[in-house]
Design a protein around this motif. Structure first.
Motif, short mmCIF file in Angstrom:
data_model
loop_
_atom_site.label_atom_id
_atom_site.label_comp_id
_atom_site.label_asym_id
_atom_site.label_seq_id
_atom_site.Cartn_x
_atom_site.Cartn_y
_atom_site.Cartn_z
N GLU A 1 -12.25 4.27 4.99
CA GLU A 1 -11.12 3.35 5.02
C GLU A 1 -11.52 2.00 4.41
OE1 GLU A 1 -8.07 1.31 8.32
OE2 GLU A 1 -9.60 2.76 8.95
N GLU A 2 -10.53 1.32 3.84
CA GLU A 2 -10.79 -0.02 3.31
C GLU A 2 -11.25 -0.94 4.44
OE1 GLU A 2 -7.37 -2.81 2.49
OE2 GLU A 2 -6.28 -0.91 2.46
N SER A 3 -12.05 -1.94 4.09
CA SER A 3 -12.68 -2.78 5.10
C SER A 3 -12.21 -4.23 4.99
CB SER A 3 -14.20 -2.73 4.95
OG SER A 3 -14.81 -3.67 5.81
N GLY A 4 -11.78 -4.78 6.13
CA GLY A 4 -11.43 -6.19 6.18
C GLY A 4 -12.64 -7.10 6.18
N ARG A 5 -13.84 -6.53 6.25
CA ARG A 5 -15.06 -7.33 6.14
C ARG A 5 -15.37 -7.65 4.68
NH1 ARG A 5 -20.19 -4.98 8.92
NH2 ARG A 5 -20.82 -7.15 8.65
N TYR A 6 -14.98 -6.75 3.78
CA TYR A 6 -15.44 -6.85 2.41
C TYR A 6 -14.34 -7.18 1.40
CZ TYR A 6 -19.34 -4.52 4.65
OH TYR A 6 -20.37 -4.20 5.51
N ARG A 7 -13.07 -7.16 1.84
CA ARG A 7 -12.00 -7.55 0.94
C ARG A 7 -10.96 -8.34 1.71
NH1 ARG A 7 -7.87 -2.97 -1.01
NH2 ARG A 7 -7.02 -4.89 -1.88
N GLU A 8 -10.25 -9.19 0.98
CA GLU A 8 -9.14 -9.91 1.59
C GLU A 8 -7.96 -8.95 1.73
OE1 GLU A 8 -6.16 -13.56 0.43
OE2 GLU A 8 -8.30 -13.78 -0.07
N LEU A 9 -7.47 -8.82 2.94
CA LEU A 9 -6.43 -7.85 3.21
C LEU A 9 -5.08 -8.33 2.70
CD1 LEU A 9 -7.61 -6.87 6.78
CD2 LEU A 9 -7.93 -5.58 4.67
N ARG A 10 -4.31 -7.42 2.16
CA ARG A 10 -3.03 -7.75 1.56
C ARG A 10 -1.93 -7.84 2.63
NH1 ARG A 10 -2.71 -2.68 -2.15
NH2 ARG A 10 -3.36 -1.86 -0.12
N PRO A 11 -0.91 -8.66 2.39
CA PRO A 11 0.16 -8.83 3.38
C PRO A 11 1.25 -7.75 3.25
CG PRO A 11 0.50 -10.36 1.59
CD PRO A 11 -0.80 -9.65 1.30
N PHE A 12 0.85 -6.50 3.50
CA PHE A 12 1.78 -5.38 3.50
C PHE A 12 1.94 -4.93 4.95
CE2 PHE A 12 0.38 -3.87 -1.02
CZ PHE A 12 0.83 -5.07 -1.55
N PHE A 13 3.16 -4.93 5.44
CA PHE A 13 3.40 -4.69 6.86
C PHE A 13 4.50 -3.65 7.06
CE2 PHE A 13 1.99 -9.12 6.40
CZ PHE A 13 0.90 -9.13 7.25
N TYR A 14 4.39 -2.96 8.19
CA TYR A 14 5.35 -1.92 8.52
C TYR A 14 6.50 -2.48 9.36
CZ TYR A 14 7.47 2.21 10.61
OH TYR A 14 8.36 3.16 11.01
N VAL A 15 7.72 -2.17 8.92
CA VAL A 15 8.93 -2.46 9.68
C VAL A 15 9.76 -1.17 9.69
CG1 VAL A 15 11.05 -3.81 9.82
CG2 VAL A 15 8.94 -4.89 9.05
N PRO A 16 10.14 -0.66 10.85
CA PRO A 16 10.88 0.61 10.90
C PRO A 16 12.17 0.55 10.10
CG PRO A 16 10.13 -0.02 13.09
CD PRO A 16 9.88 -1.19 12.19
N GLY A 17 12.46 1.64 9.42
CA GLY A 17 13.70 1.74 8.68
C GLY A 17 14.87 2.03 9.60
N PRO A 18 16.09 2.01 9.08
CA PRO A 18 17.28 2.19 9.91
C PRO A 18 17.38 3.57 10.55
CG PRO A 18 17.84 2.16 7.57
CD PRO A 18 16.42 1.71 7.67
N GLU A 19 16.67 4.56 10.00
CA GLU A 19 16.73 5.91 10.56
C GLU A 19 15.72 6.12 11.68
OE1 GLU A 19 13.42 5.72 7.91
OE2 GLU A 19 15.51 5.10 7.66
N ARG A 20 14.83 5.15 11.91
CA ARG A 20 13.81 5.27 12.94
C ARG A 20 14.44 5.10 14.33
NH1 ARG A 20 10.21 5.72 17.07
NH2 ARG A 20 8.04 5.41 16.42
N ARG A 21 14.29 6.09 15.20
CA ARG A 21 14.82 6.00 16.55
C ARG A 21 13.99 4.99 17.35
NH1 ARG A 21 16.19 12.38 17.95
NH2 ARG A 21 17.76 12.62 16.30
N LEU A 22 14.67 4.04 17.99
CA LEU A 22 13.97 2.90 18.58
C LEU A 22 13.87 2.94 20.10
CD1 LEU A 22 15.46 -0.10 16.55
CD2 LEU A 22 13.29 1.08 16.17
N VAL A 23 14.73 3.68 20.76
CA VAL A 23 14.85 3.58 22.22
C VAL A 23 14.23 4.80 22.89
CG1 VAL A 23 16.43 3.32 24.15
CG2 VAL A 23 16.93 2.20 21.95
N GLN A 24 13.31 4.54 23.81
CA GLN A 24 12.65 5.61 24.57
C GLN A 24 13.36 5.78 25.91
OE1 GLN A 24 8.33 5.37 24.88
NE2 GLN A 24 8.44 6.07 27.00
N GLU A 25 13.69 7.03 26.23
CA GLU A 25 14.33 7.35 27.50
C GLU A 25 13.53 8.41 28.22
OE1 GLU A 25 18.32 8.54 26.62
OE2 GLU A 25 19.00 6.48 26.26
N GLY A 26 13.45 8.30 29.55
CA GLY A 26 12.69 9.27 30.33
C GLY A 26 11.30 8.76 30.64
#
Length: 247
Positions: free
Chosen positions: A102-127
């Motif tokens: 895996e790429e290492s945050g010790r040896y490279r500057e990490l890029r600002p790419f972030f995960y945000v759930p899309g509209p089809e992602r189910r968000l609510v947990q029940e049970g």
């Protein structure tokens, strides 16, 4: 998804999908056949390499059904995976038959790419655990998730950049970054280890044993399975027919 400036001129990106690229492979259905037939044919089993594996479809099905697993190990696939760090936390629990870098945050500057759930992602947990299900979120919940995540990501990356610009080591500054940050890794496996991964990390009506994976790692698994199915279609079909249970 759209991005914006992080304050230092770097373009932040907010992504709702993962990427999987098959970068190298030595994998075919005939690999299963010569590995299996060495037990009865010895060195003559090499003759299977040049034969049409479809003629031996029954043998592949037999091996899968009766869980003779070792013939499915004599192949290799290397994937380049880009996904949020929290996906890799789950992925690295799969150790038998897998190799990772895996790429290492010790040896490279990490890029600002972030995960945000899309509209089809189910968000609510029940049970309760072991019995819960996920259901659709409403428009307000999706708006809240998007705004809160993007705001948090911007703040954490600004803090990261502030420390770097002050001369703080990358391995120290990275501590403020969230698990929603994208990372990348090479993951190498064989068909048997991949089938075990798929049996646990995909939810499928054809599965003999139910699984309840987090959606984000399932997205990775689905892309890996699609690539593998093209390389080893007879083996993949046998896996599905056997209830998606690894041999």
């Amino acid at each position: 998804m759209a991005g914006d400036e992080t304050g230092d001129g770097t373009q932040a990106r907010f992504l709702d999908d993962v990427s999987v690229e098959l970068v190298k492979h030595s994998a075919s259905d005939s690999d299963v056949l010569w590995a299996a037939r060495v037990s009865t044919a010895g060195e003559q089993s090499l003759e299977e390499i040049g034969k049409d594996p479809a003629r031996s479809k029954g043998l592949i099905n037999f091996l899968m059904r009766d869980r003779h697993g070792s013939p499915f190990e004599h192949n290799s696939m290397t994937f380049l995976v880009s996904a949020p760090i929290f996906v890799f936390r789950e992925f690295h629990r799969h150790r038998a038959g897998w190799s990772y870098n895996e790429e290492s945050g010790r040896y490279r500057e990490l890029r600002p790419f972030f995960y945000v759930p899309g509209p089809e992602r189910r968000l609510v947990q029940e049970g309760k655990p072991g019995q819960y299900v996920f259901v659709e979120g409403d428009a307000g919940q999706h708006k809240l998730v998007t705004e809160v995540m993007e705001g948090s990501y911007r703040a954490s990356y600004a803090a990261y950049r502030e420390m770097l610009e002050a001369g703080i080591a990358r391995e120290v500054a990275r501590a403020v970054l969230p698990v929603g940050l994208f990372s990348s890794m090479y993951a190498t496996c064989n068909a048997r280890s991949l089938m075990h991964f798929l049996s646990l990390r995909t939810r499928n009506e054809q599965s003999a044993v139910p699984s309840f994976p987090q959606r984000e790692i399932e997205m990775v698994a689905e892309k890996m399975e699609a690539a593998w199915a093209e390389l080893m279609p007879l083996t993949h079909a046998a896996f599905v027919a056997a209830g998606r249970v690894a041999p």
